[in-house]
Every structure is written in C-alpha cells, then in structure tokens.
Design a protein around this motif. Structure first.
Motif, mmCIF file in Angstrom:
data_model
loop_
_atom_site.group_PDB
_atom_site.id
_atom_site.type_symbol
_atom_site.label_atom_id
_atom_site.label_comp_id
_atom_site.label_asym_id
_atom_site.label_seq_id
_atom_site.Cartn_x
_atom_site.Cartn_y
_atom_site.Cartn_z
ATOM 1 N N MET A 1 4.996 75.264 7.569
ATOM 2 C CA MET A 1 5.141 75.264 9.013
ATOM 3 C C MET A 1 4.125 76.256 9.587
ATOM 4 N N THR A 2 3.433 75.841 10.623
ATOM 5 C CA THR A 2 2.466 76.708 11.296
ATOM 6 C C THR A 2 3.137 77.429 12.468
ATOM 7 N N PRO A 3 2.529 78.508 12.977
ATOM 8 C CA PRO A 3 3.090 79.141 14.176
ATOM 9 C C PRO A 3 3.218 78.171 15.355
ATOM 10 N N ALA A 4 2.261 77.267 15.520
ATOM 11 C CA ALA A 4 2.346 76.290 16.617
ATOM 12 C C ALA A 4 3.543 75.365 16.425
ATOM 13 N N GLU A 5 3.782 74.922 15.183
ATOM 14 C CA GLU A 5 4.955 74.078 14.909
ATOM 15 C C GLU A 5 6.243 74.862 15.137
ATOM 16 N N ALA A 6 6.233 76.146 14.797
ATOM 17 C CA ALA A 6 7.422 76.974 15.021
ATOM 18 C C ALA A 6 7.667 77.186 16.517
ATOM 19 N N ASP A 7 6.601 77.338 17.302
ATOM 20 C CA ASP A 7 6.774 77.445 18.758
ATOM 21 C C ASP A 7 7.400 76.171 19.310
ATOM 22 N N LYS A 8 6.996 75.015 18.784
ATOM 23 C CA LYS A 8 7.600 73.748 19.216
ATOM 24 C C LYS A 8 9.066 73.685 18.805
ATOM 25 N N LEU A 9 9.373 74.199 17.611
ATOM 26 C CA LEU A 9 10.760 74.280 17.162
ATOM 27 C C LEU A 9 11.597 75.053 18.186
ATOM 28 N N LEU A 10 11.041 76.157 18.704
ATOM 29 C CA LEU A 10 11.747 76.936 19.727
ATOM 30 C C LEU A 10 12.014 76.076 20.955
ATOM 31 N N LEU A 55 16.926 92.165 22.789
ATOM 32 C CA LEU A 55 16.516 92.442 21.418
ATOM 33 C C LEU A 55 17.396 91.692 20.415
ATOM 34 N N MET A 56 18.694 91.659 20.678
ATOM 35 C CA MET A 56 19.597 90.953 19.765
ATOM 36 C C MET A 56 19.331 89.450 19.774
ATOM 37 N N ALA A 57 19.079 88.889 20.935
ATOM 38 C CA ALA A 57 18.765 87.459 21.011
ATOM 39 C C ALA A 57 17.449 87.164 20.294
ATOM 40 N N ALA A 58 16.477 88.057 20.407
ATOM 41 C CA ALA A 58 15.201 87.868 19.728
ATOM 42 C C ALA A 58 15.382 87.932 18.212
ATOM 43 N N ALA A 59 16.202 88.863 17.730
ATOM 44 C CA ALA A 59 16.462 88.972 16.290
ATOM 45 C C ALA A 59 17.148 87.711 15.772
ATOM 46 N N ASP A 60 18.110 87.220 16.515
ATOM 47 C CA ASP A 60 18.835 86.003 16.144
ATOM 48 C C ASP A 60 17.874 84.818 16.081
ATOM 49 N N THR A 61 17.016 84.702 17.065
ATOM 50 C CA THR A 61 16.058 83.606 17.137
ATOM 51 C C THR A 61 15.032 83.690 16.010
ATOM 52 N N ALA A 62 14.573 84.901 15.718
ATOM 53 C CA ALA A 62 13.596 85.079 14.637
ATOM 54 C C ALA A 62 14.186 84.639 13.299
ATOM 55 N N THR A 63 15.479 84.863 13.118
ATOM 56 C CA THR A 63 16.127 84.414 11.884
ATOM 57 C C THR A 63 16.094 82.897 11.768
ATOM 58 N N VAL A 64 16.389 82.204 12.855
ATOM 59 C CA VAL A 64 16.354 80.736 12.832
ATOM 60 C C VAL A 64 14.954 80.251 12.472
ATOM 61 N N ALA A 70 11.333 78.404 5.875
ATOM 62 C CA ALA A 70 11.660 78.365 4.442
ATOM 63 C C ALA A 70 12.196 77.002 4.019
ATOM 64 N N ARG A 71 12.893 76.334 4.921
ATOM 65 C CA ARG A 71 13.480 75.029 4.595
ATOM 66 C C ARG A 71 12.543 73.865 4.918
ATOM 67 N N GLY A 72 11.369 74.148 5.482
ATOM 68 C CA GLY A 72 10.409 73.097 5.789
ATOM 69 C C GLY A 72 10.639 72.399 7.110
ATOM 70 N N GLY A 73 11.454 72.956 7.957
ATOM 71 C CA GLY A 73 11.731 72.386 9.276
ATOM 72 C C GLY A 73 13.092 72.835 9.759
ATOM 73 N N PHE A 74 13.371 72.551 11.012
ATOM 74 C CA PHE A 74 14.647 72.960 11.599
ATOM 75 C C PHE A 74 15.796 72.220 10.927
ATOM 76 N N VAL A 75 16.839 72.969 10.621
ATOM 77 C CA VAL A 75 18.084 72.390 10.111
ATOM 78 C C VAL A 75 19.225 72.982 10.932
ATOM 79 N N PRO A 76 20.293 72.238 11.107
ATOM 80 C CA PRO A 76 21.431 72.796 11.834
ATOM 81 C C PRO A 76 21.954 74.051 11.124
ATOM 82 N N MET A 77 22.195 75.090 11.886
ATOM 83 C CA MET A 77 22.709 76.357 11.362
ATOM 84 C C MET A 77 23.406 77.099 12.478
ATOM 85 N N THR A 78 24.206 78.079 12.081
ATOM 86 C CA THR A 78 24.908 78.873 13.074
ATOM 87 C C THR A 78 25.037 80.315 12.591
#
Length: 135
Positions: A1-10, A55-64, A70-78
């Motif tokens: 995943m590239t940073p551009a693909e991750a921005d789209k994920l957001l 800051l907490m929302a940013a940390a949570d988002t960075a984890t996603v 690591a998983r090769g794309g967005f997967v449902p998580m909570t």
C-alpha cells in the motif's frame, strides 16, 4: 500500500469529523504508519495546546492505517482498547503520529503510537491500542 492509497483509505472509510482533522499519510510500510495531524486553532484547547481528543483520534486512525497496510488493504475492525498518556503540550506545530504494530494476529492487532511535534524529538504523547479484526 502506498501513502496515496492509504490517504484514499481514509477518505473512503472514516467519518466526516475524522476527515476534518486533515490527517495525511506521510510514511508507510508493512508494520508502521506515520500520519501528519496539521496544527489548527480549531483543535486547540484553552491555553493553546493541541487537544487530547484530537491526538487520541489521530492515534486511533493511525492504527487503522497501519493494520490495513499490513493486511494489504482495509478490513473491518474496531477499537477494543486505547490508552493514552500526554507528556507535553503541542502548540503551533503539526504532529507526527507514528503507529507501530507490535503484534498482528488473525483476530487481534496491537500497536504502540508515539506523537511528536514536527520539529521536535521530544514525545508529546504515547498511546497503545488493541483492535479486533472482524473479517
């Protein structure tokens, strides 16, 4: 995943209020994501420091983002757990939010997050997160 693909994920998977934080992906690899939280007076609390909620929302988002890379794309998580410790105020500076995966299992992911003002090496806040992977 590239940073551009991750921005789209957001933009494709996060609530509008999270998108309003203006987070962008700066660096990415298979176990780590670094996001930039831009300084804004809208995110400041009394006294001029960046709010803990932002800051907490940013940390949570960075984890996603880190888990998704690591998983090769967005997967449902909570979020199952997040613990944050604030060490110093950030004023008039963007924050770099680095999420590093400690363990990525089939059902759970664990990450450690450090947050620093862009031009500083001193940590402003630390967080740890646990996520349940739902797929």
């Amino acid at each position: 995943m590239t940073p551009a693909e991750a921005d789209k994920l957001l933009s494709d998977n996060f609530a509008p209020w999270v998108l309003e934080l203006g987070l962008t992906v700066v660096e990415l690899d298979d176990r780590r994501a670094v996001l930039r939280l831009p300084w804004s007076t809208r995110l400041a609390r009394e006294g001029g420091g960046m709010s803990g909620q932002a800051l907490m929302a940013a940390a949570d988002t960075a984890t996603v983002v880190a888990v998704s890379a690591a998983r090769g794309g967005f997967v449902p998580m909570t979020t199952v757990q997040q613990s944050t410790s604030f060490q110093r105020a950030v004023t008039d500076a963007d924050v770099l939010v680095e999420a590093v995966l400690g363990k990525l299992g089939r059902r759970l992911a664990f990450a450690d997050i450090t947050m620093t003002a862009e031009d500083s090496t001193e940590i402003a806040a630390r967080a740890s997160t646990v996520y349940a992977l739902l797929d």
